[in-house]
Design a protein around this motif. Sequence first.
Motif, PDB file in Angstrom:
ATOM      1  N   ASN A 497       0.833  -1.211   0.000  1.00 56.06           N
ATOM      2  CA  ASN A 497       0.000   0.000   0.000  1.00 56.06           C
ATOM      3  C   ASN A 497       0.865   1.257   0.000  1.00 56.06           C
ATOM      4  OD1 ASN A 497      -2.472  -1.249  -0.059  1.00 56.06           O
ATOM      5  ND2 ASN A 497      -2.678  -1.371   2.163  1.00 56.06           N
ATOM      6  N   ALA A 498       1.920   1.245   0.801  1.00 54.06           N
ATOM      7  CA  ALA A 498       2.809   2.409   0.850  1.00 54.06           C
ATOM      8  C   ALA A 498       3.470   2.650  -0.501  1.00 54.06           C
ATOM      9  CB  ALA A 498       3.863   2.204   1.936  1.00 54.06           C
ATOM     10  N   THR A 499       3.805   1.553  -1.183  1.00 52.63           N
ATOM     11  CA  THR A 499       4.450   1.672  -2.496  1.00 52.63           C
ATOM     12  C   THR A 499       3.492   2.222  -3.539  1.00 52.63           C
ATOM     13  OG1 THR A 499       5.899  -0.195  -1.975  1.00 52.63           O
ATOM     14  CG2 THR A 499       5.646   0.392  -4.300  1.00 52.63           C
ATOM     15  N   ARG A 500       2.258   1.700  -3.543  1.00 50.24           N
ATOM     16  CA  ARG A 500       1.319   2.045  -4.623  1.00 50.24           C
ATOM     17  C   ARG A 500       0.586   3.358  -4.396  1.00 50.24           C
ATOM     18  NH1 ARG A 500      -0.448  -3.482  -3.949  1.00 50.24           N
ATOM     19  NH2 ARG A 500      -2.368  -2.651  -3.035  1.00 50.24           N
ATOM     20  N   HIS A 501       0.259   3.664  -3.135  1.00 45.82           N
ATOM     21  CA  HIS A 501      -0.685   4.762  -2.909  1.00 45.82           C
ATOM     22  C   HIS A 501      -0.121   5.951  -2.118  1.00 45.82           C
ATOM     23  CE1 HIS A 501      -3.520   1.888  -4.420  1.00 45.82           C
ATOM     24  NE2 HIS A 501      -3.401   1.093  -3.365  1.00 45.82           N
ATOM     25  N   ALA A 502       0.837   5.709  -1.230  1.00 45.44           N
ATOM     26  CA  ALA A 502       1.215   6.762  -0.286  1.00 45.44           C
ATOM     27  C   ALA A 502       1.995   7.901  -0.926  1.00 45.44           C
ATOM     28  CB  ALA A 502       2.031   6.150   0.852  1.00 45.44           C
ATOM     29  N   GLN A 503       2.822   7.593  -1.954  1.00 43.35           N
ATOM     30  CA  GLN A 503       3.713   8.594  -2.546  1.00 43.35           C
ATOM     31  C   GLN A 503       4.578   9.240  -1.457  1.00 43.35           C
ATOM     32  OE1 GLN A 503       1.386  11.356  -4.851  1.00 43.35           O
ATOM     33  NE2 GLN A 503       0.460   9.745  -6.108  1.00 43.35           N
ATOM     34  N   ALA A 504       5.117   8.374  -0.587  1.00 43.69           N
ATOM     35  CA  ALA A 504       5.885   8.854   0.563  1.00 43.69           C
ATOM     36  C   ALA A 504       7.371   8.883   0.254  1.00 43.69           C
ATOM     37  CB  ALA A 504       5.628   7.949   1.772  1.00 43.69           C
ATOM     38  N   THR A 505       8.083   9.778   0.969  1.00 39.97           N
ATOM     39  CA  THR A 505       9.544   9.826   0.868  1.00 39.97           C
ATOM     40  C   THR A 505      10.196   9.207   2.098  1.00 39.97           C
ATOM     41  OG1 THR A 505       9.554  12.048   1.843  1.00 39.97           O
ATOM     42  CG2 THR A 505       9.471  11.889  -0.567  1.00 39.97           C
ATOM     43  N   ARG A 506       9.367   8.852   3.076  1.00 41.07           N
ATOM     44  CA  ARG A 506       9.890   8.216   4.290  1.00 41.07           C
ATOM     45  C   ARG A 506       8.870   7.204   4.809  1.00 41.07           C
ATOM     46  NH1 ARG A 506      10.101  12.267   7.190  1.00 41.07           N
ATOM     47  NH2 ARG A 506       8.403  11.886   8.661  1.00 41.07           N
ATOM     48  N   VAL A 507       9.319   5.977   5.017  1.00 43.75           N
ATOM     49  CA  VAL A 507       8.461   4.909   5.534  1.00 43.75           C
ATOM     50  C   VAL A 507       9.171   4.244   6.702  1.00 43.75           C
ATOM     51  CG1 VAL A 507       7.343   2.697   5.042  1.00 43.75           C
ATOM     52  CG2 VAL A 507       7.393   4.478   3.291  1.00 43.75           C
ATOM     53  N   GLY A 508       8.454   4.069   7.800  1.00 45.30           N
ATOM     54  CA  GLY A 508       9.023   3.422   8.977  1.00 45.30           C
ATOM     55  C   GLY A 508       8.247   2.177   9.341  1.00 45.30           C
ATOM     56  N   VAL A 509       8.965   1.134   9.723  1.00 46.89           N
ATOM     57  CA  VAL A 509       8.345  -0.137  10.119  1.00 46.89           C
ATOM     58  C   VAL A 509       8.843  -0.503  11.515  1.00 46.89           C
ATOM     59  CG1 VAL A 509       8.111  -2.594   9.610  1.00 46.89           C
ATOM     60  CG2 VAL A 509       8.212  -0.934   7.731  1.00 46.89           C
ATOM     61  N   THR A 510       7.900  -0.771  12.407  1.00 47.34           N
ATOM     62  CA  THR A 510       8.240  -1.203  13.761  1.00 47.34           C
ATOM     63  C   THR A 510       7.547  -2.524  14.047  1.00 47.34           C
ATOM     64  OG1 THR A 510       8.450   1.088  14.513  1.00 47.34           O
ATOM     65  CG2 THR A 510       8.184  -0.608  16.200  1.00 47.34           C
ATOM     66  N   LEU A 511       8.318  -3.505  14.474  1.00 45.28           N
ATOM     67  CA  LEU A 511       7.783  -4.821  14.814  1.00 45.28           C
ATOM     68  C   LEU A 511       8.197  -5.119  16.246  1.00 45.28           C
ATOM     69  CD1 LEU A 511       6.247  -7.274  13.777  1.00 45.28           C
ATOM     70  CD2 LEU A 511       8.396  -8.202  12.931  1.00 45.28           C
ATOM     71  N   LYS A 512       7.195  -5.316  17.112  1.00 47.48           N
ATOM     72  CA  LYS A 512       7.488  -5.454  18.536  1.00 47.48           C
ATOM     73  C   LYS A 512       6.730  -6.635  19.115  1.00 47.48           C
ATOM     74  CE  LYS A 512       7.291  -2.876  22.891  1.00 47.48           C
ATOM     75  NZ  LYS A 512       6.910  -1.594  23.535  1.00 47.48           N
ATOM     76  N   ALA A 513       7.467  -7.510  19.787  1.00 47.91           N
ATOM     77  CA  ALA A 513       6.849  -8.630  20.497  1.00 47.91           C
ATOM     78  C   ALA A 513       6.870  -8.292  21.985  1.00 47.91           C
ATOM     79  CB  ALA A 513       7.604  -9.921  20.226  1.00 47.91           C
ATOM     80  N   ALA A 514       5.715  -7.871  22.517  1.00 47.03           N
ATOM     81  CA  ALA A 514       5.583  -7.564  23.932  1.00 47.03           C
ATOM     82  C   ALA A 514       4.917  -8.752  24.622  1.00 47.03           C
ATOM     83  CB  ALA A 514       4.761  -6.290  24.107  1.00 47.03           C
ATOM     84  N   PRO A 515       4.900  -8.797  25.954  1.00 48.43           N
ATOM     85  CA  PRO A 515       4.241  -9.911  26.647  1.00 48.43           C
ATOM     86  C   PRO A 515       2.766 -10.027  26.247  1.00 48.43           C
ATOM     87  CG  PRO A 515       5.610  -8.683  28.181  1.00 48.43           C
ATOM     88  CD  PRO A 515       5.599  -7.912  26.896  1.00 48.43           C
ATOM     89  N   GLY A 516       2.425 -11.148  25.601  1.00 46.67           N
ATOM     90  CA  GLY A 516       1.036 -11.407  25.223  1.00 46.67           C
ATOM     91  C   GLY A 516       0.563 -10.732  23.955  1.00 46.67           C
ATOM     92  N   GLU A 517       1.433 -10.038  23.215  1.00 45.75           N
ATOM     93  CA  GLU A 517       0.969  -9.319  22.023  1.00 45.75           C
ATOM     94  C   GLU A 517       2.104  -9.100  21.033  1.00 45.75           C
ATOM     95  OE1 GLU A 517       0.218  -4.978  22.075  1.00 45.75           O
ATOM     96  OE2 GLU A 517      -1.860  -5.517  21.573  1.00 45.75           O
ATOM     97  N   ILE A 518       1.772  -9.187  19.751  1.00 44.38           N
ATOM     98  CA  ILE A 518       2.674  -8.806  18.670  1.00 44.38           C
ATOM     99  C   ILE A 518       2.088  -7.577  17.999  1.00 44.38           C
ATOM    100  CG2 ILE A 518       1.556 -10.458  17.111  1.00 44.38           C
ATOM    101  CD1 ILE A 518       5.237  -9.454  16.895  1.00 44.38           C
ATOM    102  N   MET A 519       2.891  -6.541  17.786  1.00 44.27           N
ATOM    103  CA  MET A 519       2.380  -5.293  17.204  1.00 44.27           C
ATOM    104  C   MET A 519       3.254  -4.900  16.019  1.00 44.27           C
ATOM    105  SD  MET A 519       1.623  -1.602  18.993  1.00 44.27           S
ATOM    106  CE  MET A 519       3.332  -1.259  19.402  1.00 44.27           C
ATOM    107  N   LEU A 520       2.604  -4.636  14.883  1.00 44.10           N
ATOM    108  CA  LEU A 520       3.269  -4.189  13.660  1.00 44.10           C
ATOM    109  C   LEU A 520       2.768  -2.788  13.323  1.00 44.10           C
ATOM    110  CD1 LEU A 520       4.905  -4.593  11.009  1.00 44.10           C
ATOM    111  CD2 LEU A 520       2.850  -5.652  10.040  1.00 44.10           C
ATOM    112  N   THR A 521       3.690  -1.851  13.178  1.00 46.07           N
ATOM    113  CA  THR A 521       3.325  -0.474  12.856  1.00 46.07           C
ATOM    114  C   THR A 521       4.066  -0.044  11.601  1.00 46.07           C
ATOM    115  OG1 THR A 521       3.078   0.034  15.220  1.00 46.07           O
ATOM    116  CG2 THR A 521       3.245   1.898  13.699  1.00 46.07           C
ATOM    117  N   VAL A 522       3.328   0.503  10.647  1.00 45.14           N
ATOM    118  CA  VAL A 522       3.917   1.047   9.421  1.00 45.14           C
ATOM    119  C   VAL A 522       3.435   2.488   9.284  1.00 45.14           C
ATOM    120  CG1 VAL A 522       4.087   0.876   6.916  1.00 45.14           C
ATOM    121  CG2 VAL A 522       4.034  -1.207   8.303  1.00 45.14           C
ATOM    122  N   SER A 523       4.363   3.422   9.265  1.00 49.12           N
ATOM    123  CA  SER A 523       4.014   4.841   9.150  1.00 49.12           C
ATOM    124  C   SER A 523       4.736   5.448   7.954  1.00 49.12           C
ATOM    125  CB  SER A 523       4.403   5.581  10.430  1.00 49.12           C
ATOM    126  OG  SER A 523       5.785   5.428  10.681  1.00 49.12           O
TER     127      SER A 523
END
Length: 574
Positions: A497-523
């Motif tokens: 989606n970021a490649t096709r639609h965002a037209q962004a010059t900066r993309v950040g990806v955060t992948l975090k395994a916390a107790p009891g949860e996996i969280m993926l963030t793309v900004s």
Amino acid sequence: MRVIVGDPLSQVPRMRLDELLDELQVRIDAVRGTRDRVHSLLEAVMSVGRELDLAQVLRRIVEAAALLVDAEYGALGVIGPDGRTLSQFLTVGLTEKEIAEIGSLPAGHGLLGEVIHHPEPLRLTDLGAHSSSYGFPAHHPPMRTFLGVPIRVRDEVFGNLYLTDKRGGIDFDTEDETVISTLSVAAGVAIDNARLYEGSQRQQRWLRANAEITESLLSGSSRPAVLELIARRAQEITAARLADISMPVAGTEGLVVEFAVGTDSEARQGLVVPFAGTLSGAAHQAGRSVASLHASDDERYPSDVQVQDGFGPAVAVPLGTTAGESRGVLLLARPAGDPAFGEEELEPLVAFAGQAALALELAERRRDAEQIALLEERDRIARDLHDLAIQRLFATGMTLQSAARLVEHEGAAERIGRAVDDLDETIKIIRSTIFGLRTKDRESGPGLRARAARAVGDAATALGHPPRLSMEGLLDTDVPPPIADHVMAALGELLSNATRHAQATRVGVTLKAAPGEIMLTVSDNGKGIPAQGRRSGLRNLAERAEGLGGTFTVDTPDEGGSRLVWRAPLPTGS
């Protein structure tokens, strides 16, 4: 005997002569008409026989039939693989607007089905009076007279010619039936020739496609590039409107579309396709090809989210099988009204899918062998550094330390001390290098950390800049493989989606395994998510998260861009 002028008896011979002349003229006209008709029939036969393209052959046949018997409307119905319904219906006499207003083309029920079930010529004065007729759909022009004749190809009924409303308001006669029956024989030969030619051409194209895929794999092309090549070549050769390749996800009852090309392909990318109630799922579980004549409304596959309205014939073919299930599925779909996938197409298609699967497996084995060789070489280097370089440096340092005690000159002793410190620092650097080599060994495995790093790295080419990646927690040990597969599918969709639609010059990806949860963030700092834009991909991500008991949120930061957060719970004890 003397004939008196004006005598009525004198008119008899002249009247008889006129009648004879009129009768002779009728016979001459009949002979001329028969000659012209035979000539037209021969021209029609030659016209049909000249073509080698099957679609053009069928069109020529129905046009010639309508012209030969002076019918206002004509149609050719191709019988589908089930032998009971029509898979294709070509018409003459109806405008594009009229066809659009009528709607769905007939499937072969009612009077049309009568000729399918009883493949003999059928001639009617009033088609509405026949017991099998149940009227016309809305906006259909009225029709009265009818002539139906089957077309046989090698003793099998290929389809039927349907002709209605002979011009002048007269009925079709025996001669019309004979002419169309004769044309149908020539049509059968022409269709057979066209199919043989088309089959040989198709076979050559499949062989070229197989060679291209094998060459691409052996030359080191990436797996996504090869999947794209397989889907595109299959779409081109079969004239499909849609082609996609879906792969099973470990620990789930579904497939994930890894690549799609054609109509609505963007919405299908990353789509989760359940095993139950879908064409691709049925092919995966059965380990064999599964076809449908009308995919968009096939009652056997009510959950098929892949096939949208407007699609007709479709087929799903497995890409290799393991333990009775496929390793992936190739789905092809054509527009409604296009020919069904017949046996002559399925056989080379299945062979192509098998060759493609074999090529993929061989390439995977080759990459595994290369990876093993690389790991062994790294292990050897690390072992040599540890056993040879470090030990010798350590021994040298010990020798210098012993020698320093014997040196009375203060400056020399200081220099020896600094040399020992340098050796200690060198040993630390070498040990760090060894640790780095072994860490790369672990990252080369199938862990989530390595997979995420590879996916983000691969996205750099399409984005034009490398995304920033941050990973926290015990991703390889706390995240079970099934959930890791979902995380990777979500990451792929978000980066896409970021490649096709965002037209962004900066993309950040955060992948975090916390107790009891996996969280993926793309900004990103792009144009954000449009309010009225297509959200099928985002909906798929939300459904994937909800299926695991998690959530998916889309935020728009004050500074612009977008922030998408995908969460899923981890099992207790992780």
